[in-house]
Enzyme design. Structure first.
Site, PDB file in Angstrom:
ATOM      1  N   LYS A  60     -54.063  32.642 -45.691  1.00 41.06           N
ATOM      2  CA  LYS A  60     -54.453  31.847 -44.513  1.00 41.06           C
ATOM      3  C   LYS A  60     -54.018  30.392 -44.628  1.00 41.06           C
ATOM      4  CE  LYS A  60     -58.431  32.007 -47.271  1.00 41.06           C
ATOM      5  NZ  LYS A  60     -59.642  32.709 -47.629  1.00 41.06           N
ATOM      6  N   VAL A  73     -56.647  36.439 -41.139  1.00 40.76           N
ATOM      7  CA  VAL A  73     -57.825  36.161 -40.300  1.00 40.76           C
ATOM      8  C   VAL A  73     -58.650  37.434 -40.186  1.00 40.76           C
ATOM      9  CG1 VAL A  73     -58.657  35.461 -38.026  1.00 40.76           C
ATOM     10  CG2 VAL A  73     -56.525  34.501 -38.909  1.00 40.76           C
ATOM     11  N   GLY A  81     -59.876  39.442 -42.401  1.00 43.07           N
ATOM     12  CA  GLY A  81     -59.707  40.505 -43.409  1.00 43.07           C
ATOM     13  C   GLY A  81     -59.224  41.813 -42.803  1.00 43.07           C
ATOM     14  N   GLY A 122     -69.132  37.219 -54.570  1.00 43.26           N
ATOM     15  CA  GLY A 122     -67.688  37.234 -54.765  1.00 43.26           C
ATOM     16  C   GLY A 122     -66.828  36.980 -53.535  1.00 43.26           C
ATOM     17  N   GLU A 165     -65.050  31.148 -51.663  1.00 44.91           N
ATOM     18  CA  GLU A 165     -63.844  30.609 -52.298  1.00 44.91           C
ATOM     19  C   GLU A 165     -64.238  30.031 -53.653  1.00 44.91           C
ATOM     20  OE1 GLU A 165     -60.689  30.706 -50.738  1.00 44.91           O
ATOM     21  OE2 GLU A 165     -61.809  31.948 -49.354  1.00 44.91           O
ATOM     22  N   LYS A 213     -58.121  29.608 -40.291  1.00 43.05           N
ATOM     23  CA  LYS A 213     -58.114  30.821 -39.471  1.00 43.05           C
ATOM     24  C   LYS A 213     -58.095  30.471 -37.982  1.00 43.05           C
ATOM     25  CE  LYS A 213     -60.354  33.271 -43.245  1.00 43.05           C
ATOM     26  NZ  LYS A 213     -61.652  33.542 -43.889  1.00 43.05           N
ATOM     27  N   GLY A 244     -62.243  40.741 -48.999  1.00 41.06           N
ATOM     28  CA  GLY A 244     -62.339  41.836 -49.969  1.00 41.06           C
ATOM     29  C   GLY A 244     -61.016  42.566 -50.100  1.00 41.06           C
TER      30      GLY A 244
END
Ligand code: HSE
Length: 415
Positions: A99, A126, A128, A181, A184, A199, A296
């Site tokens: 991104k 953007v 995921g 997780g 960032e 994004k 993810g």
């Protein structure tokens, strides 16, 4: 059957998920799409265990004439940008979910792709796993898009949702998000709205076919939002969300990221946890909502592999030459409704002073609530009718200096 050879640069969360999904699913993908994706090489600075041919030298992918698509999964601007430009110069298509790289350097990267007759696709950058860019670019191409509102940062959505549901404080929930997780490495990128602003720039470019520079995106994070704001917003029927906004108003674009009060019956208000969602309004389609996992390995791998298939079947290109130069409004020019939280002593003249300052700048009050006084300080929540931001700022500058006002606690736009 068409075979396409790819190289993957970077074996972190995304790169290794792409490799692993292709190791398991390439035959099923081939059966469905007629395109056999072969992972010819994978690259990382550190030696990693992999089922594919490994190299630590990106040049082994960039210079390999059998590889037609390079997947950039390094993240960040450097060295990703240099390597992407080198791959494009070698006539390779590039697929990335980076991104920051795309938001900051879209113009240069798309120009380099056009010059070399290749494509760059970035669906995973953007939302995921949410197929939002392909939808805006291809499936909705019959539409005139007017509004795009996105919850595009999972970390801040998680924090705001947990603050609302469990009444927890900001710092406590941030720690939970970090453990899970999806935050960032530098949480400032999430909390202060940088990630969402990357994004937003990408969404606006694709939705409106416009050149949107990241610097043009107005940005505010969630660091000033308190559990009090969330509570008071809830009492009057709103959820607080960090929104990426891209909309066309009077032939000019508004592109911004900031917390917003979203009416509880709006589909975005109910997007909880770290999920992402993008709401789109266009003609003739009407209103749409895209919802799903915004980060993810596997969700992003879904987007990356879909881009590989698009490129391999020569279906899609984002052509820089076709991106328009549209006026992008400064934040002072936008109009919005506002929520304002003030602290003031509980005595005569307070509301009179505040309402005079608003009236002098032609700002119209829609509702006022005074919360119960604690000590000698009361909290006043004011909702405003739609007003130009520059008028609001002028009124608040006066209000902030009034002897009857102790503090302007927060100002949040209302969707
Ligand atoms: N930190 C990002 C988020 C990861 O919280 O959504 C996905 O870009």
């Amino acid at each position: 059957m068409k075979q396409v050879n790819i190289g993957i640069l970077g074996l972190g969360t995304v790169g290794s998920a792409v490799a692993e999904v292709l190791r398991k699913n390439a035959p099923a993908i081939a059966e469905k799409t007629g395109i056999k994706i072969a992972v010819k090489k994978v690259c990382d600075i550190k030696r990693k265990k992999t089922a594919f041919s490994f190299t630590a030298d990106p040049g082994d992918i960039i210079k390999d004439h059998d590889i037609s698509i390079m997947v950039e999964a390094i993240g960040g601007v450097n060295p990703a940008k240099r390597l992407v430009l080198a791959a494009l110069a070698e006539g390779k298509h590039v697929v990335t979910s980076n991104k920051e790289l795309i938001a900051l350097h879209m113009d240069e990267i798309l120009s380099a792709a056009a010059k070399n007759g290749v494509s760059v696709l970035f669906e995973g950058s953007v939302g995921g796993g949410i197929p939002i860019l392909a939808a805006l670019r291809d499936n909705l191409s019959a539409n005139r898009i007017s509004e795009v509102y996105g919850i595009v940062n999972g970390t801040t959505n998680y924090i705001l949702s947990k603050m609302a549901e469990e009444g927890k404080e900001f710092s406590e929930v941030l720690k939970e998000a970090q453990k899970k997780g999806f935050a960032e490495a530098n949480p400032k990128l999430d909390i202060e709205g940088y990630d969402a602003s990357y994004k937003a720039a990408i969404l606006a470019s694709v939705a409106f076919g416009a050149k949107v520079k990241w610097n043009d995106v107005y940005r505010e994070g969630i660091e000033k939002v308190t559990s009090e704001d969330i509570l008071y917003a809830g009492e009057i029927g709103y959820a607080v969300k960090l929104l990426a906004v891209a909309k066309m108003v009077d032939q000019a674009l508004e592109v911004r990221v900031h917390p917003a009060l979203v009416p509880i019956n709006h589909p975005l208000a109910n997007v909880a946890e770290n999920f992402n969602a993008v709401y789109v309004k266009g003609f003739p389609v009407g209103e749409l909502m895209f919802y799903g996992p915004g980060a993810g390995g596997n969700p992003t791998a879904s987007a990356v592999i879909s881009d590989i298939i698009q490129v391999a079947s020569s279906k899609s290109k984002i052509q820089n030459s076709k991106l328009r130069n549209l006026k992008i409004k400064g934040i002072g020019e936008i109009k919005s409704r506002y929520y304002i939280r003030l602290q003031a002593p509980d005595r005569y003249g307070v509301l009179a002073g505040i309402s005079k300052a608003f009236a002098d700048k032609k700002v119209s009050i829609a509702a006022v609530t005074q919360k119960e006084t604690v000590g000698d300080t009361s909290t006043i929540v004011i909702l405003l009718h739609e007003v130009a931001e520059q008028n609001l700022k002028a009124a608040l500058a006066v209000i902030g200096r009034l002897p009857v006002v102790r503090r302007v606690g927060n100002v949040i736009r209302i969707l």
